[in-house]
Design a protein around this motif. Structure first.
Motif, PDB file in Angstrom:
ATOM      1  N   PHE A 290      52.383  57.022  85.994  1.00  9.46           N
ATOM      2  CA  PHE A 290      52.390  58.489  85.597  1.00  9.46           C
ATOM      3  C   PHE A 290      53.563  59.248  85.481  1.00  9.46           C
ATOM      4  CE2 PHE A 290      48.454  58.157  88.016  1.00  9.46           C
ATOM      5  CZ  PHE A 290      47.246  58.404  87.091  1.00  9.46           C
ATOM      6  N   ASP A 291      54.659  57.680  84.782  1.00  5.69           N
ATOM      7  CA  ASP A 291      56.179  58.170  84.772  1.00  5.69           C
ATOM      8  C   ASP A 291      55.669  59.324  83.447  1.00  5.69           C
ATOM      9  OD1 ASP A 291      57.069  57.005  86.994  1.00  5.69           O
ATOM     10  OD2 ASP A 291      58.075  54.767  85.293  1.00  5.69           O
ATOM     11  N   SER A 292      55.567  58.741  81.969  1.00  9.12           N
ATOM     12  CA  SER A 292      55.196  59.878  81.261  1.00  9.12           C
ATOM     13  C   SER A 292      54.400  61.315  81.401  1.00  9.12           C
ATOM     14  CB  SER A 292      54.483  59.097  79.922  1.00  9.12           C
ATOM     15  OG  SER A 292      55.823  57.945  79.747  1.00  9.12           O
TER      16      SER A 292
ATOM     17  N   LYS B  48      50.116  68.560  86.305  1.00 11.73           N
ATOM     18  CA  LYS B  48      51.164  67.861  85.533  1.00 11.73           C
ATOM     19  C   LYS B  48      51.092  66.286  85.669  1.00 11.73           C
ATOM     20  CE  LYS B  48      53.600  72.574  85.488  1.00 11.73           C
ATOM     21  NZ  LYS B  48      53.534  72.614  83.908  1.00 11.73           N
ATOM     22  N   ILE B  49      51.807  65.696  84.568  1.00  8.61           N
ATOM     23  CA  ILE B  49      51.668  63.879  84.524  1.00  8.61           C
ATOM     24  C   ILE B  49      53.766  63.834  84.818  1.00  8.61           C
ATOM     25  CG2 ILE B  49      51.609  61.850  83.952  1.00  8.61           C
ATOM     26  CD1 ILE B  49      48.741  63.015  82.928  1.00  8.61           C
ATOM     27  N   GLY B  50      54.022  63.075  85.054  1.00  2.29           N
ATOM     28  CA  GLY B  50      55.755  62.767  85.241  1.00  2.29           C
ATOM     29  C   GLY B  50      56.902  63.328  85.504  1.00  2.29           C
ATOM     30  N   VAL B  51      56.478  64.240  87.068  1.00  2.00           N
ATOM     31  CA  VAL B  51      56.714  65.234  87.388  1.00  2.00           C
ATOM     32  C   VAL B  51      57.385  64.292  88.246  1.00  2.00           C
ATOM     33  CG1 VAL B  51      56.335  67.272  86.392  1.00  2.00           C
ATOM     34  CG2 VAL B  51      55.443  66.076  88.977  1.00  2.00           C
ATOM     35  N   GLU B  52      58.840  64.436  88.917  1.00  2.00           N
ATOM     36  CA  GLU B  52      58.920  64.177  90.344  1.00  2.00           C
ATOM     37  C   GLU B  52      59.033  64.476  91.771  1.00  2.00           C
ATOM     38  OE1 GLU B  52      63.363  62.472  92.205  1.00  2.00           O
ATOM     39  OE2 GLU B  52      63.688  64.481  90.708  1.00  2.00           O
TER      40      GLU B  52
ATOM     41  N   LEU C  67      51.527  61.708  89.250  1.00  2.00           N
ATOM     42  CA  LEU C  67      50.851  62.804  88.729  1.00  2.00           C
ATOM     43  C   LEU C  67      49.963  64.513  90.247  1.00  2.00           C
ATOM     44  CD1 LEU C  67      47.901  64.181  87.368  1.00  2.00           C
ATOM     45  CD2 LEU C  67      46.794  61.749  88.553  1.00  2.00           C
ATOM     46  N   LEU C  68      50.339  65.077  89.113  1.00  2.00           N
ATOM     47  CA  LEU C  68      50.276  66.376  90.302  1.00  2.00           C
ATOM     48  C   LEU C  68      49.965  67.296  90.364  1.00  2.00           C
ATOM     49  CD1 LEU C  68      52.131  68.311  92.882  1.00  2.00           C
ATOM     50  CD2 LEU C  68      53.327  69.365  90.884  1.00  2.00           C
ATOM     51  N   PHE C  69      47.872  66.958  91.386  1.00  2.00           N
ATOM     52  CA  PHE C  69      47.363  68.399  91.163  1.00  2.00           C
ATOM     53  C   PHE C  69      47.449  69.830  92.163  1.00  2.00           C
ATOM     54  CE2 PHE C  69      43.591  65.164  90.051  1.00  2.00           C
ATOM     55  CZ  PHE C  69      44.436  65.117  89.024  1.00  2.00           C
TER      56      PHE C  69
ATOM     57  N   LEU D 131      47.992  67.539  95.585  1.00  2.00           N
ATOM     58  CA  LEU D 131      47.922  65.922  95.800  1.00  2.00           C
ATOM     59  C   LEU D 131      48.639  65.032  94.261  1.00  2.00           C
ATOM     60  CD1 LEU D 131      46.090  63.834  96.112  1.00  2.00           C
ATOM     61  CD2 LEU D 131      44.772  64.578  94.298  1.00  2.00           C
ATOM     62  N   GLU D 132      49.878  64.219  95.211  1.00  2.00           N
ATOM     63  CA  GLU D 132      50.745  63.741  94.391  1.00  2.00           C
ATOM     64  C   GLU D 132      50.355  62.127  94.121  1.00  2.00           C
ATOM     65  OE1 GLU D 132      55.658  63.612  96.371  1.00  2.00           O
ATOM     66  OE2 GLU D 132      54.738  65.862  96.720  1.00  2.00           O
ATOM     67  N   VAL D 133      50.136  61.750  93.154  1.00  2.00           N
ATOM     68  CA  VAL D 133      49.738  60.264  93.051  1.00  2.00           C
ATOM     69  C   VAL D 133      50.476  59.627  92.548  1.00  2.00           C
ATOM     70  CG1 VAL D 133      47.862  59.552  92.028  1.00  2.00           C
ATOM     71  CG2 VAL D 133      47.240  61.944  92.083  1.00  2.00           C
TER      72      VAL D 133
END
Length: 283
Positions: free
Chosen positions: A21-23, A43-47, A57-59, A270-272
């Motif tokens: 999930f870096d991009s 969102k994907i790729g957020v810090e 990956l942020l839910f 949630l952070e993945v």
């Protein structure tokens, strides 16, 4: 969970992958929520805000969304997965100071319902009102005659609340014993809290057994949560789709808090960090 009907023998299967999930997009997963498509929910790729330098990956759960599995943010693999090893590193939200009775579920799982072979589901679930507790298990069978095998564990104390089977969601649970109930005791992780930091969880799915496990955060040892074998009951045989979701429940409280079914009041996060899949090599 969301459901798709097809003849899976005609579908594509994933090879080995490690999705970090870096991009800002994923070539392996698509968004699959059946609820409101609010942009802020994923969102994907957020810090990460809790582990600087880690992209995730942020839910975010939507307080306006209805209750129900699949209604919240969810990602689904583009292709099928089957027997093999699955793992993920994630951190569930800490809600206890904000809304201790919230009814919300983090699901890390495989799920697919086939017209011929029935349901194939293997899961980890966290009812975030109590982040010391982990739910693991499977669902198999057909609508109206589903079969659950499951185990509920408090990892901070090493307490196994139950290891059981039942028919459908409201059936009477019967305890599992012998080879279906191994290990009979679990090593406690002192101070375990699924919301305090990232943890790595996984399961190994075979035709005749399933092993759920996690990595000890201090020693890096593998802790076996449940090594289910000794019966074909409850072991999915058909391919599935690989998923992560986060949703509101208004009828499933965590075992330690019977009042934890409130509608979320905040956009809990949630952070993945990553999800991986390593298919079983054909002999």
């Amino acid at each position: 969970m969301s459901c798709t009907l097809t003849v899976q023998s005609q579908e594509k299967h994933h090879n080995y992958f490690f999705e970090d999930f870096d991009s800002s997009t994923s070539q392996l997963f698509k968004y699959g929520s059946v609820g409101e498509k609010a942009d802020f929910t994923w969102k994907i790729g957020v810090e990460s805000t809790t582990e600087p330098g880690t992209n995730i990956l942020l839910f975010k759960i939507n307080p306006a969304e209805e209750a129900g599995a699949g209604k919240g943010p969810e990602i689904i693999s583009n292709n099928f997965t089957h027997f093999g090893s699955y793992a993920a590193r994630l951190k569930v939200p800490d809600v206890r100071d904000v809304q201790p009775n919230v009814g919300a579920v983090v699901g890390y799982f495989t799920y697919f319902s086939d017209t011929i072979a029935g349901l194939s589901e293997i899961d980890f679930e966290w009812l975030i009102a109590d982040p010391e507790i982990i739910y693991i298990g499977t669902w198999t069978g057909f609508q109206g005659k589903l079969r659950r095998i499951g185990r509920v564990i408090n990892m901070a104390s090493g307490t196994i609340y139950e290891t059981s089977t039942r028919e459908n969601h409201n059936g009477i649970s019967a305890p599992l014993t012998g080879a279906q109930c191994q290990p009979e005791t679990i090593q406690a992780i002192e101070g375990f809290d699924a919301s305090s930091q990232f943890h790595t969880y996984g399961f190994d799915w075979y035709s005749d057994s399933i092993r759920w496990w996690m990595i000890h955060p201090a020693t890096n040892d593998t802790i076996v949560l449940w090594n289910y074998k000794g019966s074909q009951m409850g072991i999915p045989q058909n391919s599935s789709l690989y998923r992560m979701n986060f949703w509101h429940t208004d009828n499933w409280p965590v075992v330690s808090n019977p009042t934890s079914i409130e509608k979320p009041k905040k956009r809990f996060e949630l952070e993945v960090d990553w999800m991986s899949y390593d298919p079983l090599k054909k002999q």
